[in-house]
Write an enzyme that holds these catalytic residues in place. Structure first.
Site, PDB file in Angstrom:
ATOM      1  N   LYS A   1    -129.062 -37.326  62.868  1.00  0.00           N
ATOM      2  CA  LYS A   1    -129.824 -38.200  62.721  1.00  0.00           C
ATOM      3  C   LYS A   1    -131.208 -37.964  63.254  1.00  0.00           C
ATOM      4  CE  LYS A   1    -128.900 -42.731  61.718  1.00  0.00           C
ATOM      5  NZ  LYS A   1    -128.099 -43.865  62.152  1.00  0.00           N
TER       6      LYS A   1
ATOM      7  N   ASP B   1    -125.381 -30.683  66.080  1.00  0.00           N
ATOM      8  CA  ASP B   1    -125.457 -32.476  66.317  1.00  0.00           C
ATOM      9  C   ASP B   1    -126.565 -32.759  67.141  1.00  0.00           C
ATOM     10  OD1 ASP B   1    -123.837 -32.915  64.083  1.00  0.00           O
ATOM     11  OD2 ASP B   1    -122.163 -33.313  65.517  1.00  0.00           O
TER      12      ASP B   1
ATOM     13  N   MET C   1    -119.849 -44.888  71.967  1.00  0.00           N
ATOM     14  CA  MET C   1    -120.904 -45.543  71.151  1.00  0.00           C
ATOM     15  C   MET C   1    -121.006 -47.045  71.477  1.00  0.00           C
ATOM     16  SD  MET C   1    -119.753 -43.588  67.625  1.00  0.00           S
ATOM     17  CE  MET C   1    -118.332 -42.951  67.894  1.00  0.00           C
TER      18      MET C   1
HETATM   19  N1  SAH Z   1    -117.371 -35.924  70.367  1.00  0.00           N
HETATM   20  C1  SAH Z   1    -118.080 -36.438  71.710  1.00  0.00           C
HETATM   21  C2  SAH Z   1    -118.253 -37.939  71.300  1.00  0.00           C
HETATM   22  C3  SAH Z   1    -119.170 -38.377  70.218  1.00  0.00           C
HETATM   23  S1  SAH Z   1    -119.392 -40.087  69.927  1.00  0.00           S
HETATM   24  C4  SAH Z   1    -117.646 -36.418  72.992  1.00  0.00           C
HETATM   25  O1  SAH Z   1    -116.369 -36.168  72.951  1.00  0.00           O
HETATM   26  O2  SAH Z   1    -118.271 -36.659  74.061  1.00  0.00           O
HETATM   27  C5  SAH Z   1    -121.008 -40.275  70.372  1.00  0.00           C
HETATM   28  C6  SAH Z   1    -120.717 -41.133  71.852  1.00  0.00           C
HETATM   29  O3  SAH Z   1    -120.345 -40.221  72.850  1.00  0.00           O
HETATM   30  C7  SAH Z   1    -122.270 -41.670  72.087  1.00  0.00           C
HETATM   31  O4  SAH Z   1    -122.607 -42.912  71.533  1.00  0.00           O
HETATM   32  C8  SAH Z   1    -121.547 -42.019  73.749  1.00  0.00           C
HETATM   33  O5  SAH Z   1    -120.968 -43.145  73.763  1.00  0.00           O
HETATM   34  C9  SAH Z   1    -121.162 -40.706  74.013  1.00  0.00           C
HETATM   35  N2  SAH Z   1    -121.709 -39.601  74.611  1.00  0.00           N
HETATM   36  C10 SAH Z   1    -121.729 -38.375  74.471  1.00  0.00           C
HETATM   37  N3  SAH Z   1    -122.505 -37.635  75.148  1.00  0.00           N
HETATM   38  C11 SAH Z   1    -123.011 -38.611  76.090  1.00  0.00           C
HETATM   39  C12 SAH Z   1    -123.431 -38.085  77.207  1.00  0.00           C
HETATM   40  N4  SAH Z   1    -124.234 -37.123  77.562  1.00  0.00           N
HETATM   41  N5  SAH Z   1    -123.819 -39.461  78.104  1.00  0.00           N
HETATM   42  C13 SAH Z   1    -123.295 -40.408  77.808  1.00  0.00           C
HETATM   43  N6  SAH Z   1    -122.444 -40.789  76.602  1.00  0.00           N
HETATM   44  C14 SAH Z   1    -122.228 -39.604  75.795  1.00  0.00           C
END
Ligand code: SAH
Length: 271
Positions: free
Chosen positions: A68, A46, A183
């Site tokens: 995306k 992803d 998000m």
């Molecule tokens: N499965 C992922 C979340 C996916 S949803 C998890 O457990 O972390 C995607 C959202 O995760 C992004 O929009 C943001 O809000 C958050 N996110 C993921 N990686 C991030 C990072 N390195 N820094 C800040 N936010 C992050």
């Protein structure tokens, strides 16, 4: 990549391993994720999985992007699931690699269900979710005995990309002194308005953490009343997490004490 002398599972042909890659820093990959990268024939990854992590794949592995890019629409979830099934049926060792944890706002459950329905054997490898490990790197502890005994995780988007409307916002803010919102950027204004309307005061400490655990990480500390203006002034962009609650104040003490990039990249709220 060399792994400690542990008895790690063998990746069998025809299997899909659905793994979390953590929030970004390759050092936060689990040993199981590295073991998977060492053996996979194909890695379907992803947008939140960075190059440093993909470089851990074995040299001949095929890397397939499933996110995306450049404003083009993302592949449909159904197509990604079908691709996993197709590759597994062709006898490949398929690693589905997702940012954070695959079962935290990551559609991992949808893909696992599709595999289950197609009779494809699969294994789930959890990862460190951004809302946990990412905030720790930012110097924001999720709990402190003096401030909170529970935390709520929520998403700023539902399946149709809108702020979830099925939530009881008032009940949520009454029940949970700390909120971690994934998000958060697309509808930041609306999210903050919902939280204020649900009863949270404008003085409530709030922070945005962008690119958590990566060298370019930015931490913006502010208040609920000011965070939208501050985020705009600071140019905070996705991926970012919004944290609301008193634990944000601890950033002042913890955000400066570690060896990560926090100090250099931490930006103060524009007043
Ligand atoms: N499965 C992922 C979340 C996916 S949803 C998890 O457990 O972390 C995607 C959202 O995760 C992004 O929009 C943001 O809000 C958050 N996110 C993921 N990686 C991030 C990072 N390195 N820094 C800040 N936010 C992050």
């Amino acid at each position: 990549m060399q792994l400690p002398a542990l008895d790690m599972p063998v990746f069998q042909p025809g299997w899909v391993w659905l793994a979390g890659a953590g929030p970004g820093d390759p050092g936060l990959l689990t040993l199981h994720a590295v073991n998977a990268l060492n053996q996979a024939d194909v890695v379907i990854y992803d947008a939140l999985v960075g190059e440093a992590i993909l470089r851990c794949a074995r040299p001949n592995a095929i890397l397939e992007y499933a996110g995306k890019r450049g404003g083009k629409p993302s592949p449909k979830q159904r197509d990604i699931s079908l691709r996993l099934v197709e590759l597994a049926q062709a006898g490949k060792r398929v690693l589905r690699l997702k940012g954070g944890d695959p079962f935290v706002f990551g559609r991992g459950a949808e893909e696992a269900l599709a595999l289950h329905e197609s009779g494809i054997p699969f294994r789930i490898i959890p990862g460190i979710s951004a809302g946990i490990g990412g905030l720790a790197y930012a110097g924001i502890p999720l709990t402190h005995r003096d401030t909170n005994s529970c935390v709520t995780f929520l998403t700023g988007h539902n399946a149709s990309g809108e702020v979830p409307d099925s939530l009881d916002w008032a009940a949520m803010v009454r029940a949970s002194p700390v909120l971690v919102i994934y998000m958060a950027m697309k509808h930041l204004d609306l999210l903050v308005a919902k939280l204020r309307h649900a009863g949270l005061s404008g003085d409530r400490p709030a922070a945005l953490v962008q690119d958590a655990t990566l060298p370019q990480m930015r931490v913006l500390t502010s208040t609920l009343g000011r965070i939208c203006a501050d985020a705009q002034a600071a140019g905070i962009a996705p991926p970012a997490l919004l944290v609301v609650g008193e634990v944000v104040d601890l950033h002042a003490a913890f955000g400066r004490s570690d060896l990560q990039a926090t100090l250099n990249s931490s930006c103060q709220a524009a007043s």
